[in-house]
Design an enzyme around this catalytic site. Structure first.
Site, short mmCIF file in Angstrom:
data_model
loop_
_atom_site.label_atom_id
_atom_site.label_comp_id
_atom_site.label_asym_id
_atom_site.label_seq_id
_atom_site.Cartn_x
_atom_site.Cartn_y
_atom_site.Cartn_z
N THR A 116 0.85 -1.18 0.00
CA THR A 116 0.00 0.00 0.00
C THR A 116 0.88 1.23 0.00
O THR A 116 1.95 1.24 0.62
CB THR A 116 -0.97 0.01 1.20
N HIS A 117 0.43 2.25 -0.72
CA HIS A 117 1.26 3.44 -0.92
C HIS A 117 0.40 4.69 -0.72
O HIS A 117 -0.69 4.78 -1.31
CB HIS A 117 1.85 3.41 -2.34
N ALA A 150 9.59 -5.62 -9.48
CA ALA A 150 11.00 -5.34 -9.23
C ALA A 150 11.31 -3.85 -9.10
O ALA A 150 12.40 -3.47 -8.67
CB ALA A 150 11.86 -5.96 -10.34
N GLY A 151 10.38 -2.99 -9.46
CA GLY A 151 10.62 -1.55 -9.35
C GLY A 151 10.15 -1.00 -8.02
O GLY A 151 9.65 -1.74 -7.16
C1 GRF Z 1 1.04 3.82 5.35
O1 GRF Z 1 0.46 5.07 5.04
C2 GRF Z 1 1.73 3.22 4.18
O2 GRF Z 1 1.10 3.50 2.96
C3 GRF Z 1 3.06 3.93 4.24
O3 GRF Z 1 3.38 3.95 5.60
C4 GRF Z 1 2.18 3.99 6.35
C5 GRF Z 1 2.23 2.86 7.34
O4 GRF Z 1 1.27 3.03 8.34
N1 GRF Z 1 4.07 3.28 3.44
P1 GRF Z 1 1.01 1.91 9.45
O5 GRF Z 1 2.35 1.47 9.97
O6 GRF Z 1 0.25 0.82 8.82
O7 GRF Z 1 0.21 2.63 10.50
#
Ligand code: GRF
Length: 207
Positions: A116-117, A150-151
């Site tokens: 997730t991003h 891979a990216g």
């Molecule tokens: C999330 O917003 C994720 O997309 C990002 O870091 C955050 C992690 O949050 N890479 P958590 O540790 O799940 O509360």
């Protein structure tokens, strides 16, 4: 097909920090019988994270693999790969895991890793997505759930949801607004993908 027709999908979740997305998945596993998933282990790249504590509180085994404890990055990645593989995951879930995974890991779990991003990819990939989106001045950002390839944040997109940037936002306030949307979207999408993996495996006769 409902996940309840099969054994629960086995999830190994990797975290680096607070683990609130992990918590959303743990809650779905505990509270929703149709979710069809079980978190079988939580791994972290550092000690003492809240994410590990959340896992322990849910009775889920945890492990830590710190880059600093290995002679080089490849050795760390081999260890991480074998640790994760030992739990026989149907799906590897990176939930705020702040390490780029290399060829050994990616080839072992190809097509079975999701991330997730906190931005609307392909805009603002990388570790500072919220900061970068604010600095650019976008009025709309959001969250992207994607497969890992891979990216860096280049894998196929599975789900996205937009979140407005509001006047006066700073990195913390925008990230928190994004995370409010991210947690349910990620948990739901992880469940869907994991149930598909299990159903396909059963269908192919490998289960
Ligand atoms: C999330 O917003 C994720 O997309 C990002 O870091 C955050 C992690 O949050 N890479 P958590 O540790 O799940 O509360």
């Amino acid at each position: 097909m409902s996940g309840s027709a099969h054994q629960p999908a086995r999830l190994v979740v990797l975290v680096s920090g607070d683990g609130s997305n992990l918590q959303a998945i743990l809650d779905a596993c505990a509270n929703d019988r149709s979710y069809g998933c079980q978190v079988v282990a939580v791994g972290a790249d550092r000690s003492g994270t809240r994410g590990q504590q959340r896992a322990a509180d849910a009775g889920v085994p945890t492990f830590v693999a710190r880059v600093a404890d290995y002679p080089d990055r490849e050795a760390w990645e081999r260890h991480l790969t074998s640790q994760v593989a030992s739990y026989q995951p149907d799906l590897v879930v990176c939930a705020g895991f702040m390490k780029v995974l290399g060829a050994t890991f990616i080839s072992t779990f190809a097509g079975r890793m999701v991330n997730t991003h906190p931005a609307l990819l392909p805009a603002f990939p990388g570790a500072h997505a919220v900061r970068d989106a604010l600095a650019y001045g976008v009025k709309l950002s959001g969250v992207t759930v994607l497969y890992i390839d891979a990216g860096v944040d280049t894998g196929p997109i599975i789900a996205q949801q937009a979140v407005p940037v509001l006047p006066g936002d700073d990195e913390a306030s925008l990230h928190e607004r994004i995370k409010t949307v991210e947690r349910p979207l990620f948990a739901r999408t992880v469940g869907e993908v994991a149930r598909q993996v299990v159903a396909q495996r059963a269908h192919s006769g490998a289960a």
